[in-house]
Design an enzyme around this catalytic site. Structure first.
Site, mmCIF file in Angstrom:
data_model
loop_
_atom_site.group_PDB
_atom_site.id
_atom_site.type_symbol
_atom_site.label_atom_id
_atom_site.label_comp_id
_atom_site.label_asym_id
_atom_site.label_seq_id
_atom_site.Cartn_x
_atom_site.Cartn_y
_atom_site.Cartn_z
ATOM 1 N N ARG A 199 -10.045 0.009 15.086
ATOM 2 C CA ARG A 199 -10.032 0.761 13.833
ATOM 3 C C ARG A 199 -11.073 0.223 12.863
ATOM 4 N NH1 ARG A 199 -4.497 1.281 10.293
ATOM 5 N NH2 ARG A 199 -4.752 -0.980 10.144
ATOM 6 N N LYS A 252 0.842 -1.210 0.000
ATOM 7 C CA LYS A 252 0.000 0.000 0.000
ATOM 8 C C LYS A 252 0.877 1.260 0.000
ATOM 9 C CE LYS A 252 -0.223 -0.253 5.040
ATOM 10 N NZ LYS A 252 -0.996 -0.805 6.172
ATOM 11 N N MET A 282 12.166 23.991 2.194
ATOM 12 C CA MET A 282 11.398 23.143 1.278
ATOM 13 C C MET A 282 12.290 22.409 0.274
ATOM 14 S SD MET A 282 8.262 24.135 -1.298
ATOM 15 C CE MET A 282 7.263 24.952 -0.066
ATOM 16 N N TYR A 328 15.793 29.994 7.840
ATOM 17 C CA TYR A 328 14.613 30.658 8.404
ATOM 18 C C TYR A 328 14.643 30.630 9.931
ATOM 19 C CZ TYR A 328 12.414 30.333 3.774
ATOM 20 O OH TYR A 328 12.119 30.447 2.442
HETATM 21 C C1 PLP Z 1 -0.145 -1.716 6.850
HETATM 22 C C2 PLP Z 1 -0.653 -2.965 7.456
HETATM 23 C C3 PLP Z 1 0.211 -4.038 7.745
HETATM 24 C C4 PLP Z 1 1.724 -3.947 7.616
HETATM 25 O O1 PLP Z 1 2.270 -3.469 8.819
HETATM 26 P P1 PLP Z 1 3.865 -3.378 9.019
HETATM 27 O O2 PLP Z 1 4.018 -2.984 10.421
HETATM 28 O O3 PLP Z 1 4.344 -2.334 8.067
HETATM 29 O O4 PLP Z 1 4.415 -4.719 8.710
HETATM 30 C C5 PLP Z 1 -0.344 -5.215 8.197
HETATM 31 N N1 PLP Z 1 -1.671 -5.342 8.392
HETATM 32 C C6 PLP Z 1 -2.532 -4.325 8.146
HETATM 33 C C7 PLP Z 1 -3.976 -4.524 8.396
HETATM 34 C C8 PLP Z 1 -2.055 -3.108 7.697
HETATM 35 O O5 PLP Z 1 -2.912 -2.113 7.460
#
Ligand code: PLP
Length: 363
Positions: free
Chosen positions: A129, A40, A304, A255
């Site tokens: 979640r 992802k 930036m 800055y």
């Molecule tokens: C992103 C995600 C993972 C991966 O987690 P890592 O700590 O990066 O290995 C696993 N399970 C779910 C549901 C996630 O959203």
């Protein structure tokens, strides 16, 4: 392919190191467990298509966050099952069914909306979640299993404190294993069970169930410092020296004028800033970069597009020289975990924050 001399900030991705990390994951989970590679968020900033392509032989499934990512991955030619980890928007459901992606659902009501798709039933055991609360999950699963047009691909849960609270996680895993046994008795079928994220794979591999969901560790960053030595970081974030100036004592830099040169200093202006993903929150926190194999302190605030560093101690430094913002040079190494700590965040955010302006170069 090498970076061209005009790149100002770029990320080199080592596909050999990526596959090394996949082999480490495989060693931890054994030959029978499925590996779902989480790609992802553009493969945690490394390039989703290129990462998935490199892992085709190592992973049995791929995990993405949403329909868009699933479509892009499928269009690239990846034929593996694709699991959408997050809850689908109602407007995304029809396309998910049409393409046969595995949708994650939290309830019978949600499951009913996916006519024909393989489903992953999420169970909330403390993450809060998504998923069905564990006390109601058995009854809910039975209802789902009676839906005629639904194919149950898997059941899953997620660990919120796998690298922080081992006692909680151990209890969570033991209880979940008990729930899974009840589910297997009441709802027979060939569905899989998956729970572990990277920290879970590294610390609780004895609870690996049927499939694990590996993200961060594949990219070579360990959520557990003790395990870092087994992994190889796959990204080197590089920049160049765009300007060299010798400043007298008493000059303010950047800055806010938060840094004043205490003595004569050779200051390099490097062609990368927070827009490239070098977090501004590291400013005035003793962050460093590597030049000529040496650590050089960042001076004042990161801007930036440009960052000033002290190169007074580096011999033969020249315009256009490579600067390592993250990665290895000589005997020195800056890990994503170090950048994250200085920026008061986590490696996941560092990787996903690498800007689109920084070209990804694959080795
Ligand atoms: C992103 C995600 C993972 C991966 O987690 P890592 O700590 O990066 O290995 C696993 N399970 C779910 C549901 C996630 O959203």
């Amino acid at each position: 392919m090498n970076s061209s001399g005009t790149d100002r900030c770029w990320a080199e991705i080592d596909r050999g190191a990526l596959r090394h990390n996949a082999r480490v994951t495989r060693q931890r989970i054994g030959p029978e467990t499925g590996l779902l590679a989480v790609v992802k968020a553009n493969g945690y900033g490394h390039g989703m298509i290129e990462v998935a392509d490199a892992l085709q032989d190592d992973a049995q499934l791929f995990g993405v966050a949403n329909l868009h990512e699933a479509l892009e991955l499928r269009a690239s030619g990846i034929a593996h099952p694709i699991l959408i980890l997050g809850p689908a928007l109602p407007q995304e459901r029809a396309a998910i069914v049409e393409h046969g992606f595995i949708a994650t659902v939290s309830s019978f009501e949600e499951a009913r909306a996916f006519k024909g798709s393989p489903l992953n039933f999420g169970i909330d055991t403390g993450m809060g979640r998504m998923g069905c609360w564990q006390d109601e999950a058995l009854a809910e699963l039975e209802k789902i299993s009676h839906l005629s047009q639904v194919r149950l691909h898997s059941i899953s849960t997620h660990l919120p404190v796998a690298e922080e609270d081992f006692a909680f996680t151990e209890r969570q895993l033991t209880q979940f294993a008990l729930l899974v046994r009840q589910m297997r008795m009441r709802v027979p079928g060939d569905y899989k069970v998956h729970v572990l994220l990277s920290a879970g794979i590294l610390a609780f591999a004895q609870h690996r169930f049927d499939v694990v969901r590996a993200g961060l560790m594949l990219y070579g960053s360990s959520p557990l410092p003790n395990e870092q030595k087994f992994l190889r970081p796959i990204m080197t974030l590089k920049s160049r020296i765009a300007l060299l100036r010798d400043l007298p004592p008493g000059r303010s830099v950047s800055y806010g004028r938060t840094f004043i040169t205490p003595r004569p200093m050779r200051v390099a202006t490097i062609s990368a800033g927070y827009a490239d993903g070098f977090p501004r929150a590291q400013s005035n926190r003793e962050a460093s970069v590597l030049v000529g194999g040496q650590r050089c302190l960042v001076l004042g605030r990161i801007t930036m597009d440009l960052t000033m560093v002290d190169v007074s101690a580096v011999p033969n430094v020249g315009l256009g020289d490579e600067v390592i913002l993250m990665g290895k040079q000589g005997d020195e190494e800056i890990l994503a975990a170090e950048v994250a700590e200085r920026a008061r965040t986590i490696p996941w955010e560092i990787f996903t924050g690498i800007g689109s302006r920084a070209r990804r170069v694959y080795l």
